[in-house]
Design a protein around this motif. Structure first.
Motif, short mmCIF file in Angstrom:
data_model
loop_
_atom_site.label_atom_id
_atom_site.label_comp_id
_atom_site.label_asym_id
_atom_site.label_seq_id
_atom_site.Cartn_x
_atom_site.Cartn_y
_atom_site.Cartn_z
N LYS A 120 0.85 -1.19 0.00
CA LYS A 120 0.00 0.00 0.00
C LYS A 120 0.88 1.24 0.00
O LYS A 120 1.88 1.31 0.70
CB LYS A 120 -0.93 0.00 1.22
CG LYS A 120 -1.94 -1.14 1.21
CD LYS A 120 -2.85 -1.06 2.42
CE LYS A 120 -3.83 -2.21 2.43
NZ LYS A 120 -4.74 -2.16 1.32
N SER A 121 0.51 2.22 -0.82
CA SER A 121 1.33 3.42 -0.96
C SER A 121 0.52 4.65 -0.61
O SER A 121 -0.70 4.67 -0.72
CB SER A 121 1.87 3.54 -2.39
OG SER A 121 0.81 3.60 -3.30
N GLN A 122 1.22 5.69 -0.20
CA GLN A 122 0.59 6.96 0.14
C GLN A 122 1.28 8.06 -0.64
O GLN A 122 2.47 8.00 -0.91
CB GLN A 122 0.74 7.25 1.64
CG GLN A 122 -0.01 6.28 2.54
CD GLN A 122 -1.50 6.50 2.52
OE1 GLN A 122 -1.97 7.47 1.95
NE2 GLN A 122 -2.24 5.59 3.11
N PRO A 123 0.54 9.09 -1.04
CA PRO A 123 1.16 10.20 -1.75
C PRO A 123 2.03 11.03 -0.82
O PRO A 123 1.77 11.11 0.37
CB PRO A 123 -0.06 11.02 -2.22
CG PRO A 123 -1.12 10.73 -1.20
CD PRO A 123 -0.90 9.29 -0.81
N GLY A 139 -3.37 -1.48 -4.72
CA GLY A 139 -2.19 -1.28 -3.88
C GLY A 139 -2.11 0.09 -3.24
O GLY A 139 -1.05 0.73 -3.26
N CYS A 140 -3.22 0.55 -2.66
CA CYS A 140 -3.22 1.82 -1.94
C CYS A 140 -4.12 1.67 -0.72
O CYS A 140 -4.78 0.65 -0.54
CB CYS A 140 -3.69 2.97 -2.82
SG CYS A 140 -5.45 2.88 -3.28
N LEU A 175 -7.79 6.23 -1.46
CA LEU A 175 -8.76 6.04 -2.52
C LEU A 175 -10.01 6.89 -2.28
O LEU A 175 -10.58 7.46 -3.22
CB LEU A 175 -9.14 4.56 -2.61
CG LEU A 175 -9.95 4.13 -3.84
CD1 LEU A 175 -9.19 4.44 -5.12
CD2 LEU A 175 -10.25 2.63 -3.77
N SER A 176 -10.44 7.00 -1.03
CA SER A 176 -11.59 7.82 -0.70
C SER A 176 -11.35 9.28 -1.06
O SER A 176 -12.23 9.96 -1.60
CB SER A 176 -11.91 7.70 0.79
OG SER A 176 -12.98 8.57 1.15
#
Length: 206
Positions: free
Chosen positions: A5-8, A45-46, A51-52
């Motif tokens: 899982k990735s985050q900006p 993969g996030c 995503l929300s």
């Protein structure tokens, strides 16, 4: 093993008028397929939170993440590039320079994002996708993309570093490039000025 899982790194609220708002379109597609946020986030993969925020147009995903989302949903972001819903596909369509739809992706506040400026009327185009990719200094696709088809580009300004199947090549102003889209590919702008590339895909990759 599920994808990581990735985050900006940066967050920026979308501003009306300077880009297309894609969140409602993505949410509608997800709900039509009876997918939960958890299910879709696991597949692309996030995190659910990320995503929300994308669905509520509070965050802009990177180009690579956007491609993963639409690939899983089986939808086309290109359909948002509408120069006129009532365009007749049997006639000539002209998209004026000051009326081209624009989609911004990635980390625009950090100045490292990518802007896609549509060159063809996506409401009538079926096989062809053509955009001007405007890549800020340091901007990149932030990951590798893979899909079916072919693509080519012509560098109008600046330069970019292409990464196709692990092979990195610098492409300068006036150069053209071509590759098969099933090869893993991405790009970045290593220069100090904005890069502008006419980028053409067939069939539509978004």
């Amino acid at each position: 093993m599920p994808p990581r899982k990735s985050q900006p790194r940066r967050r920026e609220k979308a501003k009306p008028g300077d880009n297309l708002l894609i969140g409602a379109y993505l949410k509608h597609a997800r709900l039509n397929q009876r997918r939960s946020l958890r299910q879709l986030s696991d597949e692309v993969g996030c995190s659910e939170s990320f995503l929300s925020k994308v669905e509520n147009d509070k965050l802009r995903p990177s180009l690579a993440m956007l491609h993963r989302i639409v690939s899983v949903l089986g939808v086309s972001i290109g359909k948002l590039f509408v120069a006129g819903n009532d365009a007749d596909p049997s006639t000539l369509t002209v998209v004026r320079a000051n009326n081209r739809p624009i989609l911004k992706t990635g980390h625009m506040r950090a100045g490292t994002g990518i802007t896609l400026e549509s060159l063809v009327p996506m409401s009538t185009a079926v096989l062809l996708e053509a955009n001007i990719h405007r890549v800020a200094p340091g901007g990149s696709s932030r990951g590798l993309i893979q899909h079916q088809g072919e693509e080519m580009g012509f560098v109008l300004e600046g330069r970019i570093e292409l990464n196709v199947q692990g092979k990195k090549v610098t492409v300068n102003k006036g150069d053209t490039f071509f590759f098969q889209s099933h090869l893993k590919h991405g790009y970045r702008n290593p220069g100090k000025t904005e890069a502008q590339i006419v980028w053409i895909n067939t069939p539509q990759s978004f």
